[in-house]
Design an enzyme around this catalytic site. Structure first.
Site, mmCIF file in Angstrom:
data_model
loop_
_atom_site.group_PDB
_atom_site.id
_atom_site.type_symbol
_atom_site.label_atom_id
_atom_site.label_comp_id
_atom_site.label_asym_id
_atom_site.label_seq_id
_atom_site.Cartn_x
_atom_site.Cartn_y
_atom_site.Cartn_z
ATOM 1 N N ASP A 67 0.804 -1.217 0.000
ATOM 2 C CA ASP A 67 0.000 0.000 0.000
ATOM 3 C C ASP A 67 0.842 1.275 0.000
ATOM 4 O OD1 ASP A 67 0.923 -0.572 2.567
ATOM 5 O OD2 ASP A 67 -1.056 -1.004 3.367
ATOM 6 N N ASN B 26 -7.846 -2.901 13.946
ATOM 7 C CA ASN B 26 -9.218 -3.206 13.510
ATOM 8 C C ASN B 26 -9.271 -4.399 12.558
ATOM 9 O OD1 ASN B 26 -8.168 -2.187 11.183
ATOM 10 N ND2 ASN B 26 -9.573 -0.458 10.991
ATOM 11 N N HIS C 183 -7.396 -4.766 9.785
ATOM 12 C CA HIS C 183 -7.074 -4.523 8.369
ATOM 13 C C HIS C 183 -5.766 -5.216 7.985
ATOM 14 C CE1 HIS C 183 -4.871 -0.528 9.503
ATOM 15 N NE2 HIS C 183 -3.954 -1.416 9.200
ATOM 16 N N GLU D 112 -9.810 -1.953 5.015
ATOM 17 C CA GLU D 112 -10.490 -1.670 6.273
ATOM 18 C C GLU D 112 -11.746 -2.542 6.403
ATOM 19 O OE1 GLU D 112 -8.784 -0.093 8.307
ATOM 20 O OE2 GLU D 112 -8.249 1.949 7.750
HETATM 21 C C1 F6R Z 1 1.418 -1.579 6.010
HETATM 22 C C2 F6R Z 1 0.191 -2.355 6.111
HETATM 23 C C3 F6R Z 1 -0.653 -2.337 7.338
HETATM 24 C C4 F6R Z 1 0.159 -2.605 8.605
HETATM 25 C C5 F6R Z 1 -0.742 -2.529 9.836
HETATM 26 C C6 F6R Z 1 0.034 -2.748 11.110
HETATM 27 O O1 F6R Z 1 2.015 -1.756 4.749
HETATM 28 O O2 F6R Z 1 -0.154 -2.985 5.164
HETATM 29 O O3 F6R Z 1 -1.678 -3.281 7.211
HETATM 30 O O4 F6R Z 1 0.743 -3.879 8.524
HETATM 31 O O5 F6R Z 1 -1.369 -1.279 9.883
HETATM 32 O O6 F6R Z 1 0.916 -1.686 11.296
HETATM 33 P P1 F6R Z 1 1.983 -1.708 12.476
HETATM 34 O O7 F6R Z 1 2.950 -2.770 12.162
HETATM 35 O O8 F6R Z 1 2.609 -0.331 12.433
HETATM 36 O O9 F6R Z 1 1.216 -1.973 13.741
#
Ligand code: F6R
Length: 249
Positions: A66, A135, A137, A142
């Site tokens: 992303d 959440n 994702h 989301e």
């Molecule tokens: C980032 C991504 C997100 C993160 C998720 C957890 O490329 O795809 O899904 O893996 O938001 O983020 P952290 O590791 O910062 O808790």
């Protein structure tokens, strides 16, 4: 079963070791890569292991999950910059082999469909690395995202923006939109490795364990994938039944 490590450093070494093994057995592997706090120790360990073993990374290709819409690859909080800082620069990576969605694309729609097509044209993803948001994702899919989604533009949950504000300077706004690989793109990967660390992910993992497969908890879709490994530290696993956990060595 969940593979649980007592500390994050050992977990990071294990996850990086899986990536190293993938590249050793198939140097032309296509990896799906993630960003975020969870992956920082993983990439640090990966760099160490690559150097120690003089592993040839020159044929590996990758697709990141992303990117924020509105941040150019030179913006320090963009995921393009994250990848250069944590992995790509150190390895002298060729930007043509390592893809991050273009957050500044003039035609976001075209950028999204080209991204999904490029993954398919590369032969699909061999090993997809995933973190998970509180959440549920994965990528920036989301809650409510259809399971058959391909790369698309999303509006981020307020909770996601709040969680990610820690990476931005005080007073700097987290972008409200992003481009993300879709859940179907992720599910098409031949193998998936999801990593969650820290107490903030404990309730998320408990929800996964108890939940049916539902778009309300996007990563529950992984229950339908034949080759998924979920790797946790003790803090993220603390609400899971011991009978569902295997200790990592
Ligand atoms: C980032 C991504 C997100 C993160 C998720 C957890 O490329 O795809 O899904 O893996 O938001 O983020 P952290 O590791 O910062 O808790």
């Amino acid at each position: 079963m969940y593979l649980v490590y007592s500390d994050t450093a050992t977990l990071a070494d294990f996850v990086a070791g899986v990536l190293v093994e993938q590249i050793r057995t198939r140097p032309e592997s296509v990896l799906g890569l993630a960003t975020g706090g969870t992956m920082e120790p993983v990439y640090a360990s990966l760099l160490r292991q690559i150097r120690q073993q003089a592993l040839d990374m020159s044929r590996m290709r990758s697709f990141n999950l992303d990117e924020y819409i509105g941040l150019s690859a030179s913006h320090p909080q963009s995921y393009g910059a994250y990848m250069r800082q944590h992995l790509f620069d150190a390895l002298g990576f060729d930007p043509w082999r390592h893809h991050v969605p273009d957050g500044c694309a003039a035609d976001v729609q075209a950028c999204c469909s080209n991204y999904s097509s490029a993954i398919r044209a590369a032969g699909g993803i061999d090993l997809q690395l995933l973190g998970v948001g509180r959440n549920g994702h994965i990528g920036f899919n989301e809650p409510g995202t259809p399971f058959d989604s391909r790369t698309h533009a999303v509006t981020l949950d307020e909770r996601t923006r709040l969680d990610n504000s820690r990476f931005f300077a005080e007073g700097e706004l987290v972008p409200g939109r992003a481009i993300t690989m879709g859940l179907q793109d992720i599910m098409d990967a031949r193998e998936i490795l999801l990593v969650a660390t820290g107490p903030a992910k404990a309730a998320t993992m408990a929800a996964y364990h108890e939940s049916a497969t539902t778009p309300a908890l996007p990563f529950s879709v992984l229950k339908q994938h034949p080759r998924v490994r979920i790797v946790l530290d003790a803090a993220a696993a603390q609400l899971l039944p011991a009978s569902a956990c295997v200790r990592g060595e």
